[in-house]
Design an enzyme around this catalytic site. Structure first.
Site, PDB file in Angstrom:
ATOM      1  N   HIS A 138      10.263  22.937  26.483  1.00  9.54           N
ATOM      2  CA  HIS A 138       9.815  22.032  27.786  1.00  9.54           C
ATOM      3  C   HIS A 138       8.426  21.914  27.521  1.00  9.54           C
ATOM      4  CE1 HIS A 138      13.365  24.095  30.126  1.00  9.54           C
ATOM      5  NE2 HIS A 138      13.600  22.859  29.445  1.00  9.54           N
TER       6      HIS A 138
ATOM      7  N   GLU B   1       9.821  30.534  34.241  1.00  8.13           N
ATOM      8  CA  GLU B   1       9.476  30.353  32.755  1.00  8.13           C
ATOM      9  C   GLU B   1       7.966  30.313  32.531  1.00  8.13           C
ATOM     10  OE1 GLU B   1      11.878  27.157  31.268  1.00  8.13           O
ATOM     11  OE2 GLU B   1      10.341  25.620  31.220  1.00  8.13           O
TER      12      GLU B   1
END
Lengths: 389, 298
Positions: free
Chosen positions: B247, B209
């Site tokens: 995150h 990511e």
């Protein structure tokens, strides 16, 4: 978490790092009084918002008398300041910092951040003689102008690290010890307060050869705020998006974007992926929303409320991968939430995982209007077509 | 048929008396994991799901011979729990806890470096070896024993990918979520090394990511050191810069860490990068076919 310049400077001062004499003001009158109190004649009036580039946007003005300081504040307080960091909507200025003006000989950059790259993974002290500029700009155009010194916490701070920077910047003798001292204190702040980024930009050498922190930016690790009530108190909710604040309080992770397809997902990676799929299907995501790996019916309802309070949203995609969280429970949560908040927007629900058949069955039987999708991409295509119609 | 978690793994669960710890202990037992002990200071002598609870990890090592740990303790105590497991000589530690202060992880990482201990996480779904056992959150039903290794920075997106593989009859050797924090224990590179050396893993799926440089470092390793095929996906192509996407590690800062950059570097290193996340399973199957790696019945 970000804090204001005046708050960051207070922390610098508390640790013994020299900053200009200054006062905070919420009204032009207070600004005038602050200027008289400072008593240096020339002062700088600086808008206090959580974004850089304030000078170019008209948020920083020079004044040579208390009267002028008051005038300058009239223009700044209440203005909507637009900079390259605020986005086009800008930020309303509530306070100004009135500071003694400084005769500058040279501008330096000093910062500490965590280098995440392989074989580093520790704080790094960065310095450059190209002060005043954005460090990213320096690092892309003149990387050789940045001095980087590793600051491994198992080593702790040692004087040589400060000297590495100070001699590297080509400073003259009396200032070597002074800068080394400042770097040591800055590192102490970083470690003691769980900062994630500290920048003094510029750190100036004055005409009378003193080092002075003219501007300062500090960000802190949200996950460590529980042990720093003093830092947590500095949070300015007025600087944050109200919907994002509401989401945070509900334990939902929400970031507002510009599109019209609202999405609600469990898990951050899957939430980002869902945004990507919406874009791939020709739409624009209205938000990032992660209800968490184990979302409850209550969180789902809260998430719907947040999604629908953005008037740009034209259709909603719910994408849940049930693990420990069972799909039948998610389905019941959605139905409950949708009836509680009178949801009229078209909605596509994609469930996958534990008890998926039961979950889909519950949704199909309900009187509410849902499109149930099975595939990931199919779900995105459907919701985009709804948003366009 | 696996890396790190295998037939010899005897697991201790730190924080077993808490809500999450006890729930996931039960799930792990149902999956067939050898959960041999639990640890909660002050709760020694209890039994949870028939598993004996100790006050200290060292007691669990001495009395039950545990050699792997799963940590479910609250964030303010989690880095201490990691160090306790490390001190007791445990070689595989998976920490699921979310929200550990970054500077604590900086210290932990320095202490563990070079020790031969593998820390998975924190803030991760853990590790699963289908047919053998699991530590962490991954749902039991999605897995199928097989020969594809899975590594990811994400949680539910990993389940999605494993589910796609299983639905196509493609089993997994081991699946690992390395976590979404800025500083994580084992990196993509650490795990790729193990998969490359594991005779029973024939292809690796890597789910990355935005943010950081973990995918760039993985690319470098894949290009220079790996023979096995890698299929990758990068989440966050539409993420705006400067915003943390859930995150703590997923943030595009200073123009670095964009999905586009990561995709390009992976492609240049010979990785098959999947554009549409709904097609990850399909692309893996095609890649296996092309390389004549599919077996009867798969």
């Amino acid at each position: 978490m970000k804090i204001h310049e005046f708050q960051a400077k207070k922390i610098l001062k508390d640790y013994g790092i020299p900053v200009p004499l200054g006062r905070i003001a919420k009204t032009p009158q207070e600004a005038g009084e602050a200027a008289s109190e400072i008593g240096t004649g020339r002062v700088v009036v600086k808008a206090q918002i959580h974004a850089g580039g304030r000078g170019k946007g008209g948020g920083i003005k020079l004044a040579s008398s208390p009267k002028e300081a008051e005038e300058a504040s009239k223009a700044i307080i209440g203005m909507v300041l637009v900079t390259h960091q605020t986005g086009p909507e800008g930020r309303k200025v509530e306070k100004v910092l009135v500071e003694e003006a400084t005769e500058i000989k040279k501008e330096l950059y000093l910062g500490i951040a965590i280098d995440r790259s392989q074989n580093k993974e520790h704080p790094v002290i960065m310095a450059s003689e190209a002060g005043g500029m954005e460090i990213e700009e320096v690092s892309s155009k003149n990387p050789e102008k940045i001095i980087k010194v590793d600051a491994d916490p198992l080593v702790s701070f040692s004087g040589f690290q400060g000297r590495k920077v100070a001699y590297g910047l080509g400073l003259e003798k009396p200032m070597i010890a002074e800068l080394t001292g400042i770097i040591g204190k800055l590192y102490q702040i970083f470690m003691e307060k769980d900062a994630s980024l500290i920048e003094i930009n510029p750190l100036v050498i004055t005409e009378d050869n003193r080092l002075l922190a003219l501007d300062c930016k500090m960000n802190f690790d949200d996950d460590a705020l529980f042990r720093h009530p003093d830092i947590n108190e500095l949070r300015d909710i007025g600087e944050e998006d109200p919907l994002e604040v509401e989401a945070k309080n509900a334990g939902v992770n929400y970031i507002k974007l510009d599109g019209n397809v609202g999405c609600m997902v469990n898990g951050a990676g899957l939430a980002m992926t869902t945004m990507d799929l919406i874009k791939m299907a020709g739409g624009e995501p209205a938000n990032f929303l992660d209800v968490g790996g184990g979302a409850s019916a209550k969180q789902i309802e809260k998430a719907f409320r947040i999604l629908t309070s953005d008037d740009k949203v034209k259709a909603i995609l719910v994408n849940i991968f049930g693990g420990i969280l069972r799909c039948d429970r998610v389905a019941n949560g959605i139905i409950e939430a949708a009836s509680n908040i009178d949801l009229t927007l078209p909605m596509v629900v994609r469930l996958q995982g534990t008890n998926v058949e039961e979950g889909r069955e519950i949704l199909k039987k309900s009187s509410l209007k849902f499109e149930v999708a099975e595939g990931l991409y199919q779900a995105a295509q459907k919701v985009v077509s709804f948003a366009k119609s | 048929m696996s890396i790190l978690l295998n037939q010899d793994s005897r697991v201790v669960i730190q924080g077993i008396t808490g809500g999450e710890g006890s729930f996931h202990a039960r799930e792990a037992l149902q999956f067939g994991t050898r959960v041999a002990a639990g640890v909660t200071p002050g709760k020694g002598g209890m039994k949870i799901e028939g598993v004996p609870v100790y006050n200290r990890v060292i007691d669990a090592v001495e009395k039950e011979g545990v050699n792997a740990s799963g940590i479910y303790v609250p964030a303010p105590f989690a880095s201490d729990a990691i160090l306790e497991a490390f001190d007791a000589g445990i070689k595989l530690i998976a920490c699921m806890t979310e929200g550990i202060p970054v500077l604590e992880m900086v210290r932990v990482k320095k202490i563990l470096r070079g020790s031969g201990t593998y820390l998975i996480g924190p803030n991760c779904p853990g590790i699963t070896t289908p047919g053998t056992g699991k530590i962490g959150f991954m749902p039991n039903f999605i897995h199928l024993p097989g020969k594809v290794g899975v590594i990811s920075r994400s949680g539910t997106l990993t389940y999605e990918v494993i589910n796609q593989l299983t639905a196509l009859g493609i089993g997994q050797s081991t699946s690992i979520g390395i976590g979404g924090d800025p500083i994580v224990g084992s990196t993509f590179v650490d795990i790729l090394k193990l998969f490359e050396d594991d005779p029973d893993t024939i292809l690796i799926v890597l789910i990355g990511e935005i943010g950081g440089t973990a995918e760039e470092e993985a690319s470098d390793f894949i290009k220079n050191r790996m023979q096995k095929p890698v299929v990758a996906f990068i989440a966050g192509q539409t993420a705006p810069p400067g915003r943390r996407m859930g995150h703590a590690g997923a943030i595009i800062a200073g123009g670095k860490g964009t999905a586009e950059e990561k995709v390009n570097i992976l492609k240049k290193s010979g990785v098959t990068v999947v554009n549409n996340p709904a097609q990850i399973g399909v692309v893996v199957k095609e890649t296996l076919k092309e390389r004549n790696l599919l077996f009867e019945g798969e």
